[in-house]
Design a protein around this motif. Structure first.
Motif, PDB file in Angstrom:
ATOM      1  N   ARG A  58       0.839  -1.205   0.000  1.00 46.35           N
ATOM      2  CA  ARG A  58       0.000   0.000   0.000  1.00 46.35           C
ATOM      3  C   ARG A  58       0.872   1.252   0.000  1.00 46.35           C
ATOM      4  NH1 ARG A  58      -2.286   3.230   3.911  1.00 46.35           N
ATOM      5  NH2 ARG A  58      -1.215   2.035   5.527  1.00 46.35           N
ATOM      6  N   ASN A  59       1.904   1.246   0.820  1.00 51.39           N
ATOM      7  CA  ASN A  59       2.789   2.418   0.893  1.00 51.39           C
ATOM      8  C   ASN A  59       3.601   2.593  -0.378  1.00 51.39           C
ATOM      9  OD1 ASN A  59       1.914   3.043   3.481  1.00 51.39           O
ATOM     10  ND2 ASN A  59       3.513   1.803   4.461  1.00 51.39           N
ATOM     11  N   PHE A  60       3.923   1.464  -1.055  1.00 49.20           N
ATOM     12  CA  PHE A  60       4.647   1.565  -2.323  1.00 49.20           C
ATOM     13  C   PHE A  60       3.857   2.387  -3.331  1.00 49.20           C
ATOM     14  CE2 PHE A  60       4.911  -0.297  -6.641  1.00 49.20           C
ATOM     15  CZ  PHE A  60       6.180   0.116  -6.969  1.00 49.20           C
ATOM     16  N   PHE A  61       2.563   2.125  -3.447  1.00 46.15           N
ATOM     17  CA  PHE A  61       1.748   2.872  -4.403  1.00 46.15           C
ATOM     18  C   PHE A  61       1.445   4.283  -3.911  1.00 46.15           C
ATOM     19  CE2 PHE A  61       0.864  -1.417  -5.966  1.00 46.15           C
ATOM     20  CZ  PHE A  61       0.985  -1.211  -7.323  1.00 46.15           C
ATOM     21  N   LYS A  62       1.375   4.448  -2.601  1.00 46.13           N
ATOM     22  CA  LYS A  62       1.115   5.787  -2.075  1.00 46.13           C
ATOM     23  C   LYS A  62       2.280   6.742  -2.322  1.00 46.13           C
ATOM     24  CE  LYS A  62      -2.231   5.485   1.718  1.00 46.13           C
ATOM     25  NZ  LYS A  62      -2.961   6.707   1.353  1.00 46.13           N
ATOM     26  N   ASN A  63       3.483   6.204  -2.357  1.00 46.59           N
ATOM     27  CA  ASN A  63       4.672   7.052  -2.356  1.00 46.59           C
ATOM     28  C   ASN A  63       5.391   7.137  -3.696  1.00 46.59           C
ATOM     29  OD1 ASN A  63       4.261   7.423   0.430  1.00 46.59           O
ATOM     30  ND2 ASN A  63       5.466   5.593   0.926  1.00 46.59           N
ATOM     31  N   ASN A  64       4.877   6.478  -4.752  1.00 49.37           N
ATOM     32  CA  ASN A  64       5.643   6.484  -6.000  1.00 49.37           C
ATOM     33  C   ASN A  64       5.302   7.666  -6.910  1.00 49.37           C
ATOM     34  OD1 ASN A  64       3.243   5.816  -7.252  1.00 49.37           O
ATOM     35  ND2 ASN A  64       3.808   3.701  -7.665  1.00 49.37           N
TER      36      ASN A  64
END
Length: 558
Positions: free
Chosen positions: A32-38
């Motif tokens: 979830r954080n990968f997609f939030k932060n890219n």
């Protein structure tokens, strides 16, 4: 195109790809954080941050007159409070972790993005209005291509879009690349210049057939997923922010920096299609069969006949093709009674009338609607879309847990699998309470359609089978553990005997005369230490005998 795009489209198509992402060491928060932060995927929870209000923006009114905020409000109110967390997301606190996270693909905003389907001489150039991504805490996700068709309104063209637009891989490799089952190519174009990706199915077939028999050339990848799907998932605004790679290569599974993905249901995507037309006009094939009379006959339980609906067979085959995503003139069910029964079982009859002109059908391949009622089209694109996503997530989650159960069954020879089985049981219970809801709304249509979709996907049946599978694994693990405890009991008994023998020998001289066997004069003259040493030696022989016996028993069992 410019004139048409200010109006309602001829049809709307959502191509939904349910997939399983590797849920092993990585947690839901990691992906979830990968997609939030890219910097590419933006938060698309229905109501961002504040659940108490719906925020307005410059994009509240679409070009086709759709009021986005009104639809958000209506969609939120449509579902029961207990279900909203599994549909809309929005919670991520210490007390309640998020169940689902929704994203929207930012690069296509305000751009002329296209979803282009090519088959033979026909090219279907759809407007790519959005790409949505949903991630669930059960280790599954949904990638959705939201397409709008402003070009074609003929029945055969809509069939082609639905069938050929959902391909993600080759189910088999035909001898002829012109095989009617396969699309030639699907191209996703993010703008009018160079940012595009394509999966050329025809070229893959031709390359393999040309090099067939040549070692190491154009070998097909059994786990292949269309390149345009992988590129969208791996898209990042800046290269240095891209810390993970989504892959279908099993060699990279469990390796650091990779997320392994696989289709959760089929070798094709699920499609939601709503056509902006009265169904009686849309399904009119030019014959003498009335669409209303035919569907009405099946709905009443009768078998359609030539007397009731003249020339019904051509219409029936065409209707079957539309419901089950067959190409034109490609009806996959030739047995008439079965074909009629399948149509009857997969049509939703509530609005079948001459006055409403609305038709719904639900199949494992597609959820379709034909109506010229604007409100019905909006319902289909919002409330019914949310229901379909929830059911697809349910079915995909069950498949993911079945995969885990299968892996555990292969590893049953390990020391203790009860912890892993208990973790999977816990995951199943969380799934049952958080995602696998039996009712999502109090609206009658929602109850009926939701039950119909779940029945088509056999959600309840497979949930019960998964529970039985886990119960069986747990019982086997308990039996194996009990056997180990029994062996441990034998060992403890032998050790106890080992320590008790010296005392037994020491007390031998004190036994009553009638208990003694023969002359015990030797025992009388032995010292206490000597008696203990004799006990230890006897105990070792007993222990050695038991160890050898257990080893022979285990060898024979294998």
């Amino acid at each position: 195109m410019g004139q048409g795009e200010n109006k309602m489209a001829y049809s709307y198509h959502n191509f939904i790809f349910p997939f399983i992402w590797q849920l092993n060491k990585e947690k839901f928060d990691d992906i979830r954080n990968f997609f939030k932060n890219n910097g590419v995927w933006v938060d698309d929870d229905l109501i961002e941050n504040e659940w108490s209000q719906i925020k307005t923006s410059n994009h509240s009114i679409r070009a086709d007159g759709l009021n986005v905020n009104k639809l958000k409000y209506a969609t939120y109110q449509y579902f029961k409070p207990a279900v909203r967390d599994a549909i809309f997301g929005g919670h991520n606190t210490d007390n309640q972790k998020e169940i689902v996270q929704s994203f929207s693909f930012n690069p296509i905003k305000e751009k002329n993005a296209r979803y282009i389907i090519k088959k033979n001489d026909n090219e279907y150039n759809l407007k790519l209005a959005d790409i949505k991504l949903r991630l669930y805490n059960t280790g599954v996700g949904l990638l959705v291509f939201v397409c709008e068709n402003f070009q074609c309104k003929h029945l055969d063209d809509i069939k082609c879009i639905n069938e050929y637009g959902r391909h993600i891989t080759l189910p088999f490799i035909p001898d002829d690349a012109n095989n009617s089952i396969f699309v030639d190519s699907i191209r996703v174009k993010l703008d009018q210049k160079e940012d595009e990706t394509e999966e050329n199915f025809r070229a893959n077939i031709e390359a393999f057939n040309k090099s067939e028999g040549e070692e190491g050339k154009n070998n097909p990848n059994p786990n292949h997923i269309a390149d345009f799907i992988k590129k969208i998932l791996n898209y990042a605004a800046e290269a240095d922010k891209k810390t993970w790679t989504f892959t279908t290569n099993k060699e990279n599974k469990n390796q650091k920096g990779y997320w392994y993905i696989e289709p959760a249901l089929d070798d094709r995507m699920f499609v939601m299609c709503v056509v902006n037309e009265d169904y009686q006009i849309f399904f009119n094939t030019g014959g003498r069969c009335s669409p209303f009379e035919y569907i009405n006959a099946l709905g009443l339980g009768r078998v359609c006949s030539e007397e009731k609906c003249p020339d019904y067979e051509n219409f029936e085959k065409s209707l079957y093709e539309f419901i089950f995503c067959d190409p034109p003139e490609g009806c996959s069910c030739s047995f008439r009674p079965m074909r009629q029964q399948l149509i009857k079982d997969h049509v939703y009859y509530r609005w079948i009338s001459q006055a409403y002109g609305t038709f719904y059908s639900v199949a494992a391949q597609a959820f379709t609607c034909v109506t010229n009622w604007d409100v019905g089209i909006n319902y289909f694109r919002t409330e019914y879309y949310e229901m379909v996503c929830l059911v697809l997530a349910q079915r995909a989650s069950i498949r993911a847990m079945q995969n885990e159960a299968s892996e555990l069954s292969v590893q049953m020879d390990k020391d203790d699998q009860r912890k892993e089985i208990a973790n999977l049981q816990e995951k199943l219970i969380m799934f049952q309470n958080q995602i696998n809801h039996y009712e999502v709304s109090s609206q009658e249509q929602a109850i009926e359609l939701y039950d119909m979709i779940r029945e088509i996907f056999l959600v309840n049946k497979y949930t019960g089978m998964l529970q039985e599978q886990l119960d069986g694994l747990y019982n086997v693990a308990n039996i194996r553990q009990n056997v180990k405890f029994s062996k441990m009991g034998w060992f403890i008994a032998v050790v106890a005997l080992f320590f008790a023998l010296p005392s037994f020998i020491n007390d031998f001289a004190a036994f009553p005369e009638e208990w003694k066997m023969g002359d015990n004069s030797l025992v009388e003259y032995l010292s206490i230490s000597e008696k203990y040493w004799i006990g230890i030696i006897v105990g070792k022989f007993v222990l050695l005998f038991l160890v050898i016996a257990i080893a022979i028993w285990n060898y024979k069992k294998k």
